[in-house]
Design a protein around this motif. Structure first.
Motif: not given
Length: 145
Positions: A48, A77, A83, A85, A87, A124, A137, A139-140, A145
């Motif tokens: 990430f 974050v 997860v 995420r 932006t 993502e 955007i 995501r990890c 994963s």
């Protein structure tokens, strides 16, 4: 790996000028965030952070004309369960990129690896232009994963 409901969601929000120093500031904030979740898979946090830093570096280097005043960037974050995420938003120039076609350049290329590394590292990655705002955007982690 932790169970998704072991922890309340945590995160960080940072707004700053889009200047090279913001990369180190974000990395410092991420280090503090990772400390709050030592059970999080280190592979997830590493991937990430690598993806985020590559995108962040591209924003700082390419999203603005050098003399543009008011170069703004926001980084959000969150960690929820296993997860992570993120932006990244900026008020820079629109980005002409199709992430589905991004590949690693030849070994002789002097640039162009950052986006390819981010695509490879993250589970993502998407980009949209919303009015005058670029939005990435990331995501990890999580399933697959």
């Amino acid at each position: 790996m932790s169970e998704p409901h072991d922890h309340a969601p945590i995160g960080l929000d940072l707004s700053a000028p889009a200047e090279p120093s913001v990369v180190e500031a974000v990395q410092n904030e991420l280090a503090l965030l990772w400390e709050q979740r030592p059970d999080l898979d280190p592979g997830v946090t590493l991937r990430f952070e690598m993806g985020l830093v590559e995108i962040l570096g591209n924003i700082v280097e390419h999203a603005f004309d050098p003399d543009t005043p008011g170069r703004l960037l926001t980084v959000a974050v969150t960690i929820e369960g296993d997860v992570v995420r993120g932006t990244l938003s900026d008020n820079g120039q629109p980005v002409a990129v199709d992430l589905s076609t991004v590949t690693m350049p030849d070994e002789d290329a002097e640039s162009g690896r950052g986006l390819a590394l981010a695509v490879a590292a993250l589970d993502e990655l998407s980009y949209t232009r919303d009015g005058d705002c670029n939005r990435w955007i990331l995501r990890c982690g999580g399933a697959g994963s």
